[in-house]
Design a protein around this motif. Sequence first.
Motif, PDB file in Angstrom:
ATOM      1  N   ILE A   4       0.862  -1.172   0.000  1.00 47.26           N
ATOM      2  CA  ILE A   4       0.000   0.000   0.000  1.00 47.26           C
ATOM      3  C   ILE A   4       0.903   1.227   0.000  1.00 47.26           C
ATOM      4  O   ILE A   4       1.737   1.399   0.890  1.00 47.26           O
ATOM      5  CB  ILE A   4      -0.997   0.006   1.174  1.00 47.26           C
ATOM      6  CG1 ILE A   4      -1.957   1.193   1.036  1.00 47.26           C
ATOM      7  CG2 ILE A   4      -0.320  -0.002   2.517  1.00 47.26           C
ATOM      8  CD1 ILE A   4      -3.212   1.045   1.864  1.00 47.26           C
ATOM      9  N   SER A   6       1.610   4.648   0.795  1.00 48.33           N
ATOM     10  CA  SER A   6       1.011   5.542   1.793  1.00 48.33           C
ATOM     11  C   SER A   6       1.053   7.006   1.404  1.00 48.33           C
ATOM     12  O   SER A   6       0.550   7.855   2.151  1.00 48.33           O
ATOM     13  CB  SER A   6       1.717   5.359   3.143  1.00 48.33           C
ATOM     14  OG  SER A   6       3.029   5.926   3.115  1.00 48.33           O
ATOM     15  N   VAL A  48      -2.880   5.224  -0.645  1.00 47.28           N
ATOM     16  CA  VAL A  48      -3.490   6.317   0.107  1.00 47.28           C
ATOM     17  C   VAL A  48      -3.224   7.596  -0.688  1.00 47.28           C
ATOM     18  O   VAL A  48      -2.066   7.942  -0.927  1.00 47.28           O
ATOM     19  CB  VAL A  48      -2.894   6.435   1.518  1.00 47.28           C
ATOM     20  CG1 VAL A  48      -3.508   7.623   2.264  1.00 47.28           C
ATOM     21  CG2 VAL A  48      -3.093   5.143   2.303  1.00 47.28           C
ATOM     22  N   TRP A 282       2.812  -2.555   4.098  1.00 42.42           N
ATOM     23  CA  TRP A 282       1.367  -2.778   4.149  1.00 42.42           C
ATOM     24  C   TRP A 282       0.767  -2.522   5.533  1.00 42.42           C
ATOM     25  O   TRP A 282      -0.007  -1.586   5.731  1.00 42.42           O
ATOM     26  CB  TRP A 282       1.032  -4.197   3.693  1.00 42.42           C
ATOM     27  CG  TRP A 282      -0.444  -4.478   3.614  1.00 42.42           C
ATOM     28  CD1 TRP A 282      -1.245  -4.949   4.620  1.00 42.42           C
ATOM     29  CD2 TRP A 282      -1.303  -4.280   2.486  1.00 42.42           C
ATOM     30  NE1 TRP A 282      -2.544  -5.061   4.186  1.00 42.42           N
ATOM     31  CE2 TRP A 282      -2.605  -4.654   2.868  1.00 42.42           C
ATOM     32  CE3 TRP A 282      -1.100  -3.823   1.183  1.00 42.42           C
ATOM     33  CZ2 TRP A 282      -3.706  -4.600   2.013  1.00 42.42           C
ATOM     34  CZ3 TRP A 282      -2.196  -3.763   0.318  1.00 42.42           C
ATOM     35  CH2 TRP A 282      -3.476  -4.141   0.733  1.00 42.42           C
ATOM     36  N   ALA A 283       1.103  -3.362   6.491  1.00 38.01           N
ATOM     37  CA  ALA A 283       0.347  -3.404   7.745  1.00 38.01           C
ATOM     38  C   ALA A 283       0.433  -2.120   8.562  1.00 38.01           C
ATOM     39  O   ALA A 283      -0.561  -1.692   9.162  1.00 38.01           O
ATOM     40  CB  ALA A 283       0.814  -4.592   8.584  1.00 38.01           C
ATOM     41  N   CYS A 286      -1.866   0.491   7.066  1.00 32.91           N
ATOM     42  CA  CYS A 286      -3.261   0.113   7.283  1.00 32.91           C
ATOM     43  C   CYS A 286      -3.665   0.364   8.727  1.00 32.91           C
ATOM     44  O   CYS A 286      -4.776   0.853   9.003  1.00 32.91           O
ATOM     45  CB  CYS A 286      -3.474  -1.347   6.907  1.00 32.91           C
ATOM     46  SG  CYS A 286      -3.384  -1.662   5.131  1.00 32.91           S
ATOM     47  N   ARG A 287      -2.776   0.048   9.663  1.00 30.76           N
ATOM     48  CA  ARG A 287      -3.082   0.271  11.080  1.00 30.76           C
ATOM     49  C   ARG A 287      -3.200   1.755  11.390  1.00 30.76           C
ATOM     50  O   ARG A 287      -4.114   2.182  12.081  1.00 30.76           O
ATOM     51  CB  ARG A 287      -1.981  -0.389  11.927  1.00 30.76           C
ATOM     52  CG  ARG A 287      -2.120  -0.174  13.423  1.00 30.76           C
ATOM     53  CD  ARG A 287      -1.261  -1.184  14.177  1.00 30.76           C
ATOM     54  NE  ARG A 287       0.092  -1.242  13.660  1.00 30.76           N
ATOM     55  CZ  ARG A 287       1.112  -0.485  14.120  1.00 30.76           C
ATOM     56  NH1 ARG A 287       0.898   0.369  15.107  1.00 30.76           N
ATOM     57  NH2 ARG A 287       2.331  -0.621  13.618  1.00 30.76           N
ATOM     58  N   TYR A 289      -3.886   4.330   9.348  1.00 30.65           N
ATOM     59  CA  TYR A 289      -5.019   4.985   8.695  1.00 30.65           C
ATOM     60  C   TYR A 289      -6.356   4.271   8.929  1.00 30.65           C
ATOM     61  O   TYR A 289      -7.400   4.729   8.456  1.00 30.65           O
ATOM     62  CB  TYR A 289      -4.765   5.097   7.190  1.00 30.65           C
ATOM     63  CG  TYR A 289      -3.784   6.173   6.816  1.00 30.65           C
ATOM     64  CD1 TYR A 289      -4.041   7.523   7.066  1.00 30.65           C
ATOM     65  CD2 TYR A 289      -2.568   5.863   6.198  1.00 30.65           C
ATOM     66  CE1 TYR A 289      -3.144   8.523   6.712  1.00 30.65           C
ATOM     67  CE2 TYR A 289      -1.669   6.844   5.838  1.00 30.65           C
ATOM     68  CZ  TYR A 289      -1.963   8.178   6.093  1.00 30.65           C
ATOM     69  OH  TYR A 289      -1.076   9.157   5.742  1.00 30.65           O
ATOM     70  N   ILE A 291      -7.294   1.267   7.783  1.00 30.90           N
ATOM     71  CA  ILE A 291      -7.734   0.629   6.546  1.00 30.90           C
ATOM     72  C   ILE A 291      -7.932  -0.865   6.794  1.00 30.90           C
ATOM     73  O   ILE A 291      -7.046  -1.538   7.320  1.00 30.90           O
ATOM     74  CB  ILE A 291      -6.718   0.850   5.429  1.00 30.90           C
ATOM     75  CG1 ILE A 291      -6.552   2.357   5.148  1.00 30.90           C
ATOM     76  CG2 ILE A 291      -7.111   0.107   4.160  1.00 30.90           C
ATOM     77  CD1 ILE A 291      -5.346   2.684   4.297  1.00 30.90           C
ATOM     78  N   ARG A 292      -9.074  -1.373   6.390  1.00 31.22           N
ATOM     79  CA  ARG A 292      -9.355  -2.810   6.581  1.00 31.22           C
ATOM     80  C   ARG A 292      -9.640  -3.475   5.251  1.00 31.22           C
ATOM     81  O   ARG A 292     -10.093  -2.855   4.327  1.00 31.22           O
ATOM     82  CB  ARG A 292     -10.566  -2.985   7.506  1.00 31.22           C
ATOM     83  CG  ARG A 292     -10.277  -2.496   8.939  1.00 31.22           C
ATOM     84  CD  ARG A 292     -11.520  -2.592   9.800  1.00 31.22           C
ATOM     85  NE  ARG A 292     -11.222  -2.209  11.171  1.00 31.22           N
ATOM     86  CZ  ARG A 292     -11.144  -0.942  11.592  1.00 31.22           C
ATOM     87  NH1 ARG A 292     -11.380   0.045  10.744  1.00 31.22           N
ATOM     88  NH2 ARG A 292     -10.865  -0.657  12.849  1.00 31.22           N
TER      89      ARG A 292
END
Length: 292
Positions: A4, A6, A48, A282-283, A286-287, A289, A291-292
Motif C-alpha cells: 500500500i 502511503s 493512500v 502494508w500493515a 493500514c493500522r 489509517y 484501513i481494513r
Amino acid sequence: MRVIDSHLHLWNLDVLTYPWLDGALSATYAAEQIDAERLAGVETEAAVFVQADPLEGQSLDEVRWVDATAGATGVVAIVAGARLDRGAETEAHLERLAALDRVVGVRHLLQGEADGFARTAEFIEGARALASRGWTFDACVRAQQIPDVTALAAAVPELPIVLDHLGKPAIGTADAAHEPSAEWLGDLRELASSPQVFCKLSGLPAEAGGNWSAAQVTPFLDAVLDAFGPDRLMWGSDWPVSSVDFTPPEGSEYRTGDRARWFDTVLAWADARRLDADAIFWANACRFYGIR
C-alpha cells in the motif's frame, strides 16, 4: 507481496487548478499515468491519496474527484486538504469531508506556514476537532519545523500523526551527499518519543532534486528506523513528485520507473536489516489509517 503506497498524489489539470505546479509536474497524473507505474511482482497494490494542494476553494472538489476515480487508481483511503486554523469554518469543512467514506485524515500543508504555526491556539483547536473524529494528521514540514510537530503531538496526544518525507532533511545529491545533521537527528528522536507519531519512508528523491542514490539515502532510512522502530514506518512513493529530475539544464523531466526504483531501494534496505517487509509496505499504514 502486498503493497500500500502511503503517499500517492494525483491530479488532472482539466478538472482542478494547482498553482504550484511547474515544469514536468505541470501535466495530468491520473489513472492512465499511475497504471503505467505499477510495481512488478506485487500481487496486491493499493494506495493512500494525499492532497495535492489545489486552489484552497477546490479542496473538497479534489476529494470528490479522487473518490470518483478510486476504482481505476487503486486508492483505498484519502488524506484530504483542510485548514485547521479557521474555527467554525474548519468544523464545517470537516463535516463536509465526513460525508465521503474514503476520507481517513487531513493534511494542512505546514511546510508553507511560518515556523511555530502548528503551536498556535487556533491550529491546536482544529487538530483536536480532527482527533475527535478519529482521523489522522499528515505533517508535511521542513526540517526546522519538526519541533512544532513534537509540540503538536504533546498538545493533542489523542491525534495520530505521521511525519511526511522524514521531515524533509537536507540530503544533498548523489554527487554531493550530505550526512544526517545533528539537529535533524535530535529533533527526530524527540518527535519519535510520542508514541502516536509514525514516519513515512517517502520524498527523499524529491529532496535530492531527483539526483539520488541508494547509498546516499541509507543513513537517513537508518536514522528513522533507530528513532521510530520498524512498527511505525510506512513506505510511500510521493509519486509523481519524486519521479521528476529537476537537474537537467534544459528543464525538469519526468522519469518513468523512478517509483519502482524507490520501492526497490527501500525493499532492499529493509531486507538487509531483516525487517518485516509486510509491516513496512502494508500493515503499518493500514493500522495507522484504519484501513481494513
